[in-house]
Design a protein around this motif. Structure first.
Motif, PDB file in Angstrom:
ATOM      1  N   MET A   1       8.307  29.423  -1.314  1.00 30.56           N
ATOM      2  CA  MET A   1       8.108  29.677  -2.745  1.00 30.56           C
ATOM      3  C   MET A   1       8.127  31.178  -3.008  1.00 30.56           C
ATOM      4  N   LYS A   2       8.517  31.541  -4.234  1.00 29.50           N
ATOM      5  CA  LYS A   2       8.421  32.954  -4.631  1.00 29.50           C
ATOM      6  C   LYS A   2       7.057  33.149  -5.311  1.00 29.50           C
ATOM      7  N   ILE A   3       6.245  33.986  -4.703  1.00 25.98           N
ATOM      8  CA  ILE A   3       4.848  34.096  -5.150  1.00 25.98           C
ATOM      9  C   ILE A   3       4.522  35.517  -5.576  1.00 25.98           C
ATOM     10  N   VAL A   4       3.849  35.643  -6.718  1.00 26.80           N
ATOM     11  CA  VAL A   4       3.296  36.951  -7.087  1.00 26.80           C
ATOM     12  C   VAL A   4       1.804  36.919  -6.751  1.00 26.80           C
ATOM     13  N   LEU A   5       1.379  37.908  -5.945  1.00 28.82           N
ATOM     14  CA  LEU A   5      -0.015  37.956  -5.481  1.00 28.82           C
ATOM     15  C   LEU A   5      -0.723  39.135  -6.154  1.00 28.82           C
ATOM     16  N   PHE A   6      -1.603  38.825  -7.100  1.00 27.34           N
ATOM     17  CA  PHE A   6      -2.398  39.874  -7.755  1.00 27.34           C
ATOM     18  C   PHE A   6      -3.592  40.202  -6.856  1.00 27.34           C
ATOM     19  N   GLY A   7      -3.813  41.484  -6.598  1.00 31.05           N
ATOM     20  CA  GLY A   7      -4.902  41.899  -5.718  1.00 31.05           C
ATOM     21  C   GLY A   7      -4.418  42.083  -4.284  1.00 31.05           C
ATOM     22  N   ARG A   8      -3.175  42.545  -4.141  1.00 32.30           N
ATOM     23  CA  ARG A   8      -2.514  42.681  -2.834  1.00 32.30           C
ATOM     24  C   ARG A   8      -3.346  43.425  -1.797  1.00 32.30           C
ATOM     25  N   ASP A   9      -4.012  44.521  -2.221  1.00 29.99           N
ATOM     26  CA  ASP A   9      -4.684  45.387  -1.240  1.00 29.99           C
ATOM     27  C   ASP A   9      -6.182  45.117  -1.128  1.00 29.99           C
ATOM     28  N   GLY A  10      -6.664  44.106  -1.814  1.00 23.67           N
ATOM     29  CA  GLY A  10      -8.095  43.788  -1.752  1.00 23.67           C
ATOM     30  C   GLY A  10      -8.455  43.181  -0.399  1.00 23.67           C
ATOM     31  N   LYS A  11      -9.756  42.917  -0.209  1.00 20.74           N
ATOM     32  CA  LYS A  11     -10.213  42.395   1.084  1.00 20.74           C
ATOM     33  C   LYS A  11      -9.548  41.042   1.392  1.00 20.74           C
ATOM     34  N   VAL A  12      -9.446  40.180   0.379  1.00 20.14           N
ATOM     35  CA  VAL A  12      -8.771  38.896   0.607  1.00 20.14           C
ATOM     36  C   VAL A  12      -7.255  39.083   0.579  1.00 20.14           C
ATOM     37  N   GLY A  13      -6.753  39.796  -0.431  1.00 18.28           N
ATOM     38  CA  GLY A  13      -5.303  39.969  -0.592  1.00 18.28           C
ATOM     39  C   GLY A  13      -4.644  40.546   0.649  1.00 18.28           C
ATOM     40  N   ALA A  14      -5.306  41.493   1.304  1.00 17.35           N
ATOM     41  CA  ALA A  14      -4.712  42.151   2.470  1.00 17.35           C
ATOM     42  C   ALA A  14      -4.587  41.190   3.661  1.00 17.35           C
ATOM     43  N   THR A  28       5.431  38.898  -3.581  1.00 17.29           N
ATOM     44  CA  THR A  28       5.447  40.189  -4.261  1.00 17.29           C
ATOM     45  C   THR A  28       3.997  40.534  -4.580  1.00 17.29           C
ATOM     46  N   GLY A  29       3.471  41.562  -3.936  1.00 13.05           N
ATOM     47  CA  GLY A  29       2.079  41.945  -4.154  1.00 13.05           C
ATOM     48  C   GLY A  29       1.960  42.892  -5.337  1.00 13.05           C
ATOM     49  N   VAL A  30       0.886  42.705  -6.106  1.00 15.65           N
ATOM     50  CA  VAL A  30       0.664  43.549  -7.293  1.00 15.65           C
ATOM     51  C   VAL A  30      -0.735  44.155  -7.200  1.00 15.65           C
ATOM     52  N   GLU A  31      -0.814  45.437  -7.491  1.00 16.44           N
ATOM     53  CA  GLU A  31      -2.110  46.127  -7.497  1.00 16.44           C
ATOM     54  C   GLU A  31      -2.398  46.703  -8.890  1.00 16.44           C
ATOM     55  N   VAL A  32      -3.559  47.285  -9.063  1.00 10.81           N
ATOM     56  CA  VAL A  32      -3.965  47.856 -10.355  1.00 10.81           C
ATOM     57  C   VAL A  32      -2.887  48.796 -10.875  1.00 10.81           C
ATOM     58  N   GLY A  33      -2.568  48.662 -12.157  1.00 16.94           N
ATOM     59  CA  GLY A  33      -1.630  49.600 -12.779  1.00 16.94           C
ATOM     60  C   GLY A  33      -0.177  49.193 -12.632  1.00 16.94           C
ATOM     61  N   GLU A  34       0.104  48.190 -11.794  1.00 17.95           N
ATOM     62  CA  GLU A  34       1.496  47.739 -11.654  1.00 17.95           C
ATOM     63  C   GLU A  34       1.702  46.520 -12.562  1.00 17.95           C
ATOM     64  N   GLU A  35       2.785  46.506 -13.292  1.00 18.98           N
ATOM     65  CA  GLU A  35       3.058  45.359 -14.169  1.00 18.98           C
ATOM     66  C   GLU A  35       4.494  44.912 -13.974  1.00 18.98           C
ATOM     67  N   PRO A  36       4.795  44.239 -12.868  1.00 21.43           N
ATOM     68  CA  PRO A  36       6.186  43.842 -12.627  1.00 21.43           C
ATOM     69  C   PRO A  36       6.636  42.770 -13.621  1.00 21.43           C
ATOM     70  N   GLU A  37       7.922  42.661 -13.784  1.00 21.62           N
ATOM     71  CA  GLU A  37       8.502  41.599 -14.603  1.00 21.62           C
ATOM     72  C   GLU A  37       8.113  40.257 -13.990  1.00 21.62           C
ATOM     73  N   LEU A  38       7.442  39.400 -14.765  1.00 19.34           N
ATOM     74  CA  LEU A  38       7.019  38.098 -14.223  1.00 19.34           C
ATOM     75  C   LEU A  38       8.082  37.049 -14.538  1.00 19.34           C
ATOM     76  N   ARG A  39       9.165  37.133 -13.818  1.00 19.84           N
ATOM     77  CA  ARG A  39      10.229  36.161 -14.052  1.00 19.84           C
ATOM     78  C   ARG A  39      10.707  35.642 -12.698  1.00 19.84           C
TER      79      ARG A  39
END
Ligand code: NAP
Length: 212
Positions: A1-14, A28-39
């Motif tokens: 699956m193509k997954i967007v993971l919010f909190g990429r660098d957090g304790k769980v996300g990492a 695709t990992g996303v961290e604070v301040g990043e707003e990738p195209e959600l498509r």
């Protein structure tokens, strides 16, 4: 699956991001301040903060992406809003207070025990950086035990995630305890959630129990 993971660098996300990739998902990992195209994503997974989760999830649901939420601290109003949006968009939104199978069993056993032993209290213990108290697991456990169960929260360095449900009756106590010693504990539950996500109805589903 193509997954967007919010909190990429957090304790769980990492821990979770690399394990999802190992299982064959494109992450695709996303961290604070990043707003990738959600498509083009098949699912969004959120392990962020109580302040961030609502915005991330509303954006993902708005783009028609099914969501798996591990972040705790969502209010009833927040959950109701997500339910409404997910139904409107015809996609599932799964909120799981605890992805560890042992914790799911602890909640089941506590609910069963409370039927015979109605006097109980919950002690939940977490690392000192946890932002919400009481924990989502403790609130979910109390609800399953009938609601009126006092919860005590401990926040200390050295802890990961732990909970004791203590039931008391004249001359005896019963303690049901679960310890998460590593964030690896959450990985199988998230993989299961992703595998079963498409079988869930649109709108909100709470808890891993619905999938077991
Ligand atoms: P954490 O270490 O604080 O990680 C949260 C991460 O999210 C941080 O890297 C944070 O970045 C990032 N973040 C904040 N706002 C964001 C945004 N708008 N978009 C993308 N990323 C953002 O916390 P954690 O221990 O990993 O836990 C995360 C959440 O999961 C908590 O609510 C916790 O209670 C919950 N949790 C649930 C389970 C479960 O089984 N359901 C298990 C463990 C934890 P900054 O550090 O830069 O702010």
């Amino acid at each position: 699956m193509k997954i967007v993971l919010f909190g990429r660098d957090g304790k769980v996300g990492a821990v979770l991001g690399p394990r999802l990739a190992e299982a064959g998902h494109a992450v695709t990992g996303v961290e604070v301040g990043e707003e990738p195209e959600l498509r083009g994503f098949d699912a969004a997974v959120d392990f962020t903060t109580p302040a961030a989760v609502l915005g991330n999830t509303r954006r993902a649901l708005g783009a028609g992406i099914p969501c798996v939420i591990g972040t705790t601290g969502l209010t009833d109003d927040g959950l109701a809003g997500l339910d409404e949006l997910a139904r409107e968009r015809g996609v599932p939104c799964l909120v799981v207070p605890n992805f560890a199978i042992g914790a799911v069993l602890m909640m089941r056993f506590a609910a069963e025990a409370a039927r015979a032993m109605p006097h109980a209290e919950i002690v939940e213990l977490h690392h000192e950086t946890k932002l919400d108290a009481p924990s989502g697991t403790a609130k979910a456990t109390a609800a399953r035990m009938g609601g009126n169960v006092p919860i005590h929260s401990v926040r200390l360095p050295g802890l990961v995630a732990h909970q004791e449900v203590i039931l008391g009756a004249p001359g005896q106590t019963l303690t049901i305890r679960h310890d998460t010693t590593s964030r690896e504990a959450f990985v199988p539950g998230v993989l299961l959630a992703l595998e079963r996500l498409s079988s869930l109805p649109s709108g909100l589903t709470v808890g891993l129990d619905a999938l077991l």
